[in-house]
Design a protein around this motif. Structure first.
Motif, PDB file in Angstrom:
ATOM      1  N   ARG A 180      -7.159   9.985  -0.448  1.00 45.59           N
ATOM      2  CA  ARG A 180      -6.275   9.169  -1.295  1.00 45.59           C
ATOM      3  C   ARG A 180      -5.465   8.215  -0.425  1.00 45.59           C
ATOM      4  O   ARG A 180      -5.223   7.087  -0.780  1.00 45.59           O
ATOM      5  N   ARG A 181      -5.005   8.704   0.729  1.00 46.94           N
ATOM      6  CA  ARG A 181      -4.223   7.862   1.639  1.00 46.94           C
ATOM      7  C   ARG A 181      -5.024   7.578   2.887  1.00 46.94           C
ATOM      8  O   ARG A 181      -5.637   8.485   3.445  1.00 46.94           O
ATOM      9  N   THR A 182      -5.015   6.347   3.341  1.00 44.77           N
ATOM     10  CA  THR A 182      -5.730   5.996   4.561  1.00 44.77           C
ATOM     11  C   THR A 182      -4.757   5.337   5.533  1.00 44.77           C
ATOM     12  O   THR A 182      -3.731   4.795   5.116  1.00 44.77           O
ATOM     13  N   PRO A 183      -5.044   5.370   6.847  1.00 41.61           N
ATOM     14  CA  PRO A 183      -4.126   4.787   7.822  1.00 41.61           C
ATOM     15  C   PRO A 183      -4.053   3.264   7.692  1.00 41.61           C
ATOM     16  O   PRO A 183      -5.017   2.665   7.272  1.00 41.61           O
TER      17      PRO A 183
ATOM     18  N   VAL B 175       2.098   1.811  -3.547  1.00 42.35           N
ATOM     19  CA  VAL B 175       1.033   2.350  -4.400  1.00 42.35           C
ATOM     20  C   VAL B 175       0.718   3.802  -4.011  1.00 42.35           C
ATOM     21  O   VAL B 175       0.277   4.593  -4.841  1.00 42.35           O
ATOM     22  N   GLY B 176       0.966   4.137  -2.739  1.00 43.74           N
ATOM     23  CA  GLY B 176       0.715   5.507  -2.296  1.00 43.74           C
ATOM     24  C   GLY B 176      -0.650   5.708  -1.684  1.00 43.74           C
ATOM     25  O   GLY B 176      -1.167   6.815  -1.673  1.00 43.74           O
ATOM     26  N   VAL B 177      -1.265   4.637  -1.184  1.00 43.88           N
ATOM     27  CA  VAL B 177      -2.563   4.793  -0.527  1.00 43.88           C
ATOM     28  C   VAL B 177      -2.428   4.649   0.987  1.00 43.88           C
ATOM     29  O   VAL B 177      -3.419   4.703   1.699  1.00 43.88           O
ATOM     30  N   GLN B 178      -1.185   4.469   1.468  1.00 46.60           N
ATOM     31  CA  GLN B 178      -0.960   4.263   2.902  1.00 46.60           C
ATOM     32  C   GLN B 178      -0.389   5.540   3.510  1.00 46.60           C
ATOM     33  O   GLN B 178       0.527   6.147   2.949  1.00 46.60           O
ATOM     34  N   VAL B 179      -0.942   5.958   4.642  1.00 47.84           N
ATOM     35  CA  VAL B 179      -0.354   7.058   5.386  1.00 47.84           C
ATOM     36  C   VAL B 179       0.935   6.543   6.024  1.00 47.84           C
ATOM     37  O   VAL B 179       0.903   5.543   6.737  1.00 47.84           O
TER      38      VAL B 179
ATOM     39  N   ALA C 202       5.915   8.188  -4.234  1.00 47.27           N
ATOM     40  CA  ALA C 202       4.780   7.252  -4.330  1.00 47.27           C
ATOM     41  C   ALA C 202       3.472   8.007  -4.159  1.00 47.27           C
ATOM     42  O   ALA C 202       3.366   8.883  -3.305  1.00 47.27           O
ATOM     43  N   GLY C 203       2.486   7.674  -4.974  1.00 50.07           N
ATOM     44  CA  GLY C 203       1.162   8.266  -4.830  1.00 50.07           C
ATOM     45  C   GLY C 203       0.991   9.582  -5.560  1.00 50.07           C
ATOM     46  O   GLY C 203      -0.081  10.172  -5.512  1.00 50.07           O
TER      47      GLY C 203
ATOM     48  N   GLU D 220     -10.842   2.466  -2.719  1.00 48.23           N
ATOM     49  CA  GLU D 220      -9.378   2.539  -2.645  1.00 48.23           C
ATOM     50  C   GLU D 220      -8.776   2.410  -4.044  1.00 48.23           C
ATOM     51  O   GLU D 220      -7.834   3.110  -4.407  1.00 48.23           O
TER      52      GLU D 220
ATOM     53  N   ARG E 244       0.832  -1.208   0.000  1.00 45.23           N
ATOM     54  CA  ARG E 244       0.000   0.000   0.000  1.00 45.23           C
ATOM     55  C   ARG E 244       0.871   1.265   0.000  1.00 45.23           C
ATOM     56  O   ARG E 244       0.524   2.264  -0.610  1.00 45.23           O
TER      57      ARG E 244
ATOM     58  N   MET F  29      -9.273   5.633  -5.792  1.00 45.35           N
ATOM     59  CA  MET F  29      -8.428   6.688  -5.249  1.00 45.35           C
ATOM     60  C   MET F  29      -6.975   6.515  -5.705  1.00 45.35           C
ATOM     61  O   MET F  29      -6.192   7.460  -5.671  1.00 45.35           O
ATOM     62  N   ALA F  30      -6.600   5.291  -6.111  1.00 42.55           N
ATOM     63  CA  ALA F  30      -5.254   5.068  -6.650  1.00 42.55           C
ATOM     64  C   ALA F  30      -5.231   5.284  -8.166  1.00 42.55           C
ATOM     65  O   ALA F  30      -4.202   5.106  -8.793  1.00 42.55           O
TER      66      ALA F  30
END
Lengths: 245, 243
Positions: free
Chosen positions: B240-243, A52-56, A69-70, B82, A49, B85-86
């Protein structure tokens, strides 16, 4: 500087109060099939994740195809397939693919191509909800193949598939890397799949235990990868105990 | 944001609806059936003429709120959000896609209710019809926008459904349907003044009596403004980004 497909530096990720990645660093050259191997809960999905750039993320950098990323310019260059199938269950397989193709700006002809690649040509007009589990995850994988992604991040793409299909998909992955120069990051907890990667990251509890080719890992003295993995864990645990005493 | 992605998204949502004929049938027919029921329950022409605009206001809002909040919650839980959003999809592409698709459904719903009310039920409307349609559609969009916003605060479909009474009932009670707004206690009237549904109901009543006159356009502007505000807040909840 060599152009890496992925460059990860000191990546730290927290989920809730727990740190799930403790400062991970590695580089992946373009055209590589990278396997992420490790028990469930070791941070494979979180790492994917982050790529891909969807992770904080809590710290460190992830550079993908030369960009952070992202970043928006990467969104059509990176294909991503999550572990549980992310498709609309109330649409047919072809309708799902047609929608994601238009979001990605991919040509309509891509729908037929990816259906063939994942072996779902016969199910194109079937409602996704009525597919078997394995078929549904292939439909989700097909979405990631739309357009011409330069990097494919695939989280457990072969779970629940019979050996013949699994073999075909790995043939496809190898072909994409060899002919198209596509970089693939594929997670798995099946050790016999690991042998088909160019490089393996063995992960455990948010750390990378080993980063090497399958051949080199086997030469550690164990005859198979599972043995090599177990030995690395034992060595790491011993070193940990020795360090504390 | 790109028009082609917005349209593709609206088309995808309509295709999903097409595969679910029962939902489409209920969205289109239930308001009309309730209107017919109301007609026979009231049995008094003048009260019916007074109630019709209110129902025209409430139904599109209610149905669109429910359908949108469940639909977007599904996007969140199934992982398709998700995935989107990617992708190159803009957040407004998704929101406007929902607005367009469900707005179209609302138009069908309102057309059917109005047609049946004006012909079979003999709803006596001296003013033109189009201002009623404007308010009903504006209110449907408000329902869609609030549904999108509320779905961000629901983890399960049970929770999402519970938001319906929370968002809808106070707006109806304070909207001047049961008690005229200027006869409420001062505090309640203040609250009523900041609830968008109050303006929708007022606009609908004005439209039914005199058409697009008096405060009509001001009220419509308030409803539209509230819908845009809710859409923007809803966009802020798509991460766009989640924890």
């Amino acid at each position: 500087m060599m152009s890496y497909a992925i460059a990860v530096r000191d990546l730290r990720v927290r989920r809730g109060r727990r740190e799930v990645l403790h400062g991970v660093s590695f580089d992946v050259p373009r055209g590589t099939v990278l396997g992420l191997i490790g028990p469930s809960g070791c941070g494979k999905t979180t790492l994917m994740r982050s790529i891909v750039g969807v992770q904080v993320v809590a710290g460190g950098t992830v550079t993908v195809l030369g960009e952070p990323a992202g970043s928006p310019r990467l969104r059509e260059r990176v294909g991503y397939s999550t572990q549980s199938p992310a498709v609309y269950e109330d649409l047919t397989v072809a309708e799902n693919l047609a929608y994601f193709a238009s979001v990605l700006g991919a040509p309509k002809s891509d729908v037929g191509r990816v259906l063939g690649e994942v072996g779902l040509g016969g199910q194109a007009r079937q409602i996704t909800r009525t597919l078997s589990g394995g078929q549904r995850s292939r439909a989700s994988l097909a979405v990631a193949l739309l357009g011409n992604p330069e990097l494919l991040v695939l989280d457990e793409p072969t779970v629940g598939l019979d050996p013949v299909l699994r073999n075909e998909l790995w043939g496809l992955f190898r072909r994409l890397a060899a002919d198209g120069g596509v970089t693939l990051v594929v997670s798995s907890h099946v050790m016999d799949e690991a042998a088909r990667c160019d490089r393996l990251l063995l992960m455990r509890e948010g750390d990378i235990l080993a980063d090497d080719s399958p051949g080199a890992l086997r030469r550690t003295g164990e005859e198979d990868l599972e043995g090599a993995f177990l030995r690395l864990i034992a060595e790491r645990d011993e070193a940990g105990t020795a360090g504390r005493s | 944001m790109s028009p082609s992605i917005t349209l593709a998204t609206a088309g995808r949502i309509l295709t999903q609806l097409r595969h679910d004929r029962r939902t489409v049938g209920m969205m289109a027919l239930v308001p009309t059936l309730v209107m017919v029921l109301l007609y026979y329950v009231i049995g008094d022409r003048r009260s019916f003429d007074a109630w019709t605009p209110v129902l025209l206001c409430v139904f599109p809002f209610l149905v669109m709120f429910l359908v949108t909040s469940i639909a977007t919650l599904r996007e969140r839980t199934s992982g398709t959000l998700e995935r989107l959003m990617a992708s190159p999809l803009g957040r407004l592409d998704l929101l406007l896609g929902y607005g367009l698709a469900f707005g179209l459904m609302a138009a069908v719903q309102v057309t059917l209710v109005l047609a049946v009310s004006l012909t079979w039920l003999g709803f006596d409307l001296s003013a033109p019809v189009w201002p009623l349609v404007v308010v009903a559609l504006g209110n449907a969009l408000l329902g869609t926008a609030l549904g999108l916003l509320c779905s961000a605060f629901a983890r399960t479909e049970f929770q999402a459904v519970q938001f319906m009474p929370v968002v809808v009932l106070p707006q109806l009670l304070l909207g001047g349907i049961l008690v005229p707004r200027d006869q409420m206690a001062a505090v309640l009237e203040w609250i009523s003044n900041v609830l968008p549904m109050s303006y929708a109901i007022e606009a609908m009543k004005l439209a039914a009596v005199a058409g697009a006159e008096g405060d009509f356009w001001r009220d419509v502007a308030v409803v539209a403004g509230a819908a845009v505000l809710a859409l923007l807040l809803g966009a802020a909840t798509l991460r766009r980004r989640t924890p």
